[in-house]
Design a protein around this motif. Structure first.
Motif, PDB file in Angstrom:
ATOM      1  N   ASN A 207      29.886 -18.014   8.712  1.00 30.06           N
ATOM      2  CA  ASN A 207      29.318 -18.121  10.055  1.00 30.06           C
ATOM      3  C   ASN A 207      28.078 -17.254  10.209  1.00 30.06           C
ATOM      4  OD1 ASN A 207      31.011 -20.017  11.218  1.00 30.06           O
ATOM      5  ND2 ASN A 207      32.559 -18.509  11.736  1.00 30.06           N
ATOM      6  N   PHE A 208      28.143 -16.080   9.647  1.00 27.26           N
ATOM      7  CA  PHE A 208      26.998 -15.160   9.702  1.00 27.26           C
ATOM      8  C   PHE A 208      25.776 -15.824   9.063  1.00 27.26           C
ATOM      9  CE2 PHE A 208      24.496 -11.474   8.468  1.00 27.26           C
ATOM     10  CZ  PHE A 208      24.646 -10.633   9.547  1.00 27.26           C
ATOM     11  N   LEU A 209      26.020 -16.482   7.925  1.00 29.48           N
ATOM     12  CA  LEU A 209      24.925 -17.136   7.201  1.00 29.48           C
ATOM     13  C   LEU A 209      24.399 -18.369   7.940  1.00 29.48           C
ATOM     14  CD1 LEU A 209      26.557 -16.777   3.706  1.00 29.48           C
ATOM     15  CD2 LEU A 209      24.397 -15.726   4.382  1.00 29.48           C
ATOM     16  N   LYS A 210      25.236 -18.913   8.794  1.00 25.80           N
ATOM     17  CA  LYS A 210      24.805 -20.075   9.583  1.00 25.80           C
ATOM     18  C   LYS A 210      24.139 -19.630  10.883  1.00 25.80           C
ATOM     19  CE  LYS A 210      28.163 -23.539   8.081  1.00 25.80           C
ATOM     20  NZ  LYS A 210      29.457 -24.173   8.400  1.00 25.80           N
ATOM     21  N   GLY A 211      24.025 -18.333  11.070  1.00 20.59           N
ATOM     22  CA  GLY A 211      23.403 -17.822  12.292  1.00 20.59           C
ATOM     23  C   GLY A 211      24.376 -17.744  13.455  1.00 20.59           C
ATOM     24  N   ILE A 212      25.656 -17.834  13.139  1.00 20.09           N
ATOM     25  CA  ILE A 212      26.657 -17.700  14.196  1.00 20.09           C
ATOM     26  C   ILE A 212      27.192 -16.277  14.086  1.00 20.09           C
ATOM     27  CG2 ILE A 212      28.788 -18.645  15.161  1.00 20.09           C
ATOM     28  CD1 ILE A 212      28.264 -21.153  13.421  1.00 20.09           C
ATOM     29  N   TYR A 213      26.750 -15.443  14.997  1.00 16.22           N
ATOM     30  CA  TYR A 213      27.019 -14.023  14.835  1.00 16.22           C
ATOM     31  C   TYR A 213      28.169 -13.558  15.706  1.00 16.22           C
ATOM     32  CZ  TYR A 213      22.561 -13.859  12.464  1.00 16.22           C
ATOM     33  OH  TYR A 213      21.543 -14.079  11.591  1.00 16.22           O
ATOM     34  N   ILE A 214      28.683 -12.410  15.310  1.00 12.57           N
ATOM     35  CA  ILE A 214      29.691 -11.754  16.137  1.00 12.57           C
ATOM     36  C   ILE A 214      29.020 -11.317  17.430  1.00 12.57           C
ATOM     37  CG2 ILE A 214      31.168  -9.729  16.291  1.00 12.57           C
ATOM     38  CD1 ILE A 214      31.002  -9.807  13.122  1.00 12.57           C
ATOM     39  N   GLN A 215      29.610 -11.672  18.541  1.00 13.48           N
ATOM     40  CA  GLN A 215      28.982 -11.341  19.807  1.00 13.48           C
ATOM     41  C   GLN A 215      29.667 -10.199  20.525  1.00 13.48           C
ATOM     42  OE1 GLN A 215      28.723 -15.055  21.984  1.00 13.48           O
ATOM     43  NE2 GLN A 215      26.529 -14.764  21.985  1.00 13.48           N
ATOM     44  N   THR A 216      30.903  -9.980  20.163  1.00 13.62           N
ATOM     45  CA  THR A 216      31.643  -8.986  20.914  1.00 13.62           C
ATOM     46  C   THR A 216      31.216  -7.575  20.523  1.00 13.62           C
ATOM     47  OG1 THR A 216      33.853  -8.154  21.337  1.00 13.62           O
ATOM     48  CG2 THR A 216      33.457  -9.011  19.175  1.00 13.62           C
ATOM     49  N   GLU A 217      31.403  -6.636  21.419  1.00 11.47           N
ATOM     50  CA  GLU A 217      31.261  -5.237  21.012  1.00 11.47           C
ATOM     51  C   GLU A 217      32.395  -4.972  20.028  1.00 11.47           C
ATOM     52  OE1 GLU A 217      29.818  -1.863  21.100  1.00 11.47           O
ATOM     53  OE2 GLU A 217      28.366  -3.484  21.032  1.00 11.47           O
ATOM     54  N   PRO A 218      32.135  -4.274  18.959  1.00  8.27           N
ATOM     55  CA  PRO A 218      33.184  -4.157  17.955  1.00  8.27           C
ATOM     56  C   PRO A 218      34.441  -3.418  18.395  1.00  8.27           C
ATOM     57  CG  PRO A 218      31.052  -3.722  17.030  1.00  8.27           C
ATOM     58  CD  PRO A 218      30.862  -3.764  18.503  1.00  8.27           C
ATOM     59  N   ALA A 219      34.533  -2.979  19.634  1.00  8.91           N
ATOM     60  CA  ALA A 219      35.817  -2.462  20.108  1.00  8.91           C
ATOM     61  C   ALA A 219      36.859  -3.554  19.962  1.00  8.91           C
ATOM     62  CB  ALA A 219      35.733  -2.046  21.563  1.00  8.91           C
ATOM     63  N   ASN A 220      36.424  -4.788  20.142  1.00 14.33           N
ATOM     64  CA  ASN A 220      37.362  -5.900  20.041  1.00 14.33           C
ATOM     65  C   ASN A 220      37.263  -6.607  18.698  1.00 14.33           C
ATOM     66  OD1 ASN A 220      38.292  -5.596  22.630  1.00 14.33           O
ATOM     67  ND2 ASN A 220      36.506  -6.648  23.441  1.00 14.33           N
TER      68      ASN A 220
END
Ligand code: NAP
Length: 335
Positions: A207-220
């Motif tokens: 997903n990262f390579l497809k440009g779909i990034y983690i959106q959450t603050e890493p607390a979650n």
């Protein structure tokens, strides 16, 4: 009792498949547990070198003690890898995550006691290490750091809670029953996939390579609690990465080395998102990458010094990334 007979739980998964492959190539006879004998998702195991003669698959579920007992009987060692690693939100964390992780681990250990195995290696995670708000922010985390169970429960980071409780329970059980338990705590595991379906950490990189990034603050953020989407900006967090082949090597070392004791963080590289993107861009300039990084307070660095002192070495991140991406292309999940 044969010295070289070892059981691997959850044998068909991403990490376990590489563990099985390494054990077979080192002359072990392997009992692999899977949930459904004959399922195509485990077909890759039978194609591994030496599998026809030396790999026997057993149907077992972590919550079915008798099935584990039958798989572990006669083994000198057990590598307990099986655990749910969900990629999306859980509807019933107790049933979907905590029970199989904690009760499942205790079932495995009980079967280990009954079979009088010499050593059990439990695959924990840095999830059992790093979620500790009391740890000084700029101090590198080592094996003395444990995730705070109350904090994990209050913030509903179920995967972290499950791995923490399961690892603690494993050591406690070992102490009470004179069972030799060693834990390996890998970071984000990437690298080539042997299994036909994508596991959660590989999916994260795809997903990262497809440009779909983690959106959450890493607390979650956890491998089990990733919220992803088309993001304009990406948290500049720390990725604690290790190659799946180096995890397998760490597991074998933890199993074979008589000096091994306690827990071992297994991380090759702590790298911030912007540097990871830089490395990926150098390797694959044609993929699209975010240019916009926002500050994240989650920049934990973890040390694998203890594992390295035991004799562990790891490959360079570039090799892991190249081999991961080529492997994703082979199974056509990445153009
Ligand atoms: N990948 C990472 O980045 C990472 C990092 C740190 C630690 N770990 C740990 O490494 C281990 C393997 O993870 P993975 O990445 O290889 O994930 P995976 O490919 O999803 O493997 C998980 C395995 O656990 C099995 N399993 C789940 N619930 C089970 C149950 N109730 N009874 C029996 N087997 C069950 C699955 O069996 P099925 O195939 O039947 O579903 C699968 O074989 C886990 O303990 C995980 O916490 C992984």
């Amino acid at each position: 009792m044969e010295k070289k007979r070892v059981c691997v739980t959850g044998a068909g998964g991403f990490v376990a498949s590489w563990v099985v492959k390494l054990l077979l190539s080192n002359g072990y006879i392997v009992h692999g547990t899977v949930r459904k004998l004959g399922d195509q998702k485990y077909a890759h195991l039978n194609k591994l070198e030496r599998a026809p003669a030396n790999l026997k698959l057993f149907k077992a579920d972590l919550l079915d003690y008798d099935s584990l007992r039958l798989a572990i009987a006669g083994c000198a060692g057990v590598i307990h890898v099986a655990c749910p690693v969900p990629a999306s939100a859980l509807t019933n964390p107790e049933v979907e995550m905590l029970e199989p992780a904690i009760k499942g681990t205790l079932n495995v250990l009980k079967a280990c006691s009954e079979a009088k195995v010499k050593r059990t290696v439990y695959i924990s995670s840095i999830a059992a290490v790093m979620m500790n708000p009391k740890w000084p922010k700029d101090r590198v985390m080592d094996e003395t750091c444990w995730s705070d169970k109350e904090y994990c429960r209050a913030t509903e980071i179920w995967y972290y809670l499950a791995k923490t409780e399961a690892e603690r329970a494993a050591f406690e059980y070992g102490k009470q029953h004179q069972l030799d338990v060693v834990a390996v705590n890998p970071g984000y595991v990437f690298g080539p996939v042997l299994q036909p379906t994508l596991n959660t950490s590989s999916l994260l990189l795809v997903n990262f390579l497809k440009g779909i990034y983690i959106q959450t603050e890493p607390a979650n953020l956890s491998l089990a609690n990733v919220i992803i989407g088309e993001a304009d900006s990406v948290p500049n967090m720390c990725w604690n990465i290790v190659d799946v082949r180096d995890v397998a090597a760490a597991v074998l070392l933890a199993y074979e080395e008589s000096k091994a004791e306690g827990r071992y963080i297994c991380v090759a590289e702590n790298i911030m998102t912007d540097y990871l993107v830089k490395k990926l861009r150098n390797l694959y300039p044609d993929l699209s990458y975010s240019e916009n990084f926002i500050e994240s307070k989650y920049a934990y660095r973890l040390s694998s010094e203890k594992l390295q002192k035991l004799g562990w070495t790891h490959r360079l991140l570039e090799e892991t990334l190249l081999d991961s991406i080529e492997s994703y292309r082979e199974v056509a999940v990445l153009d």
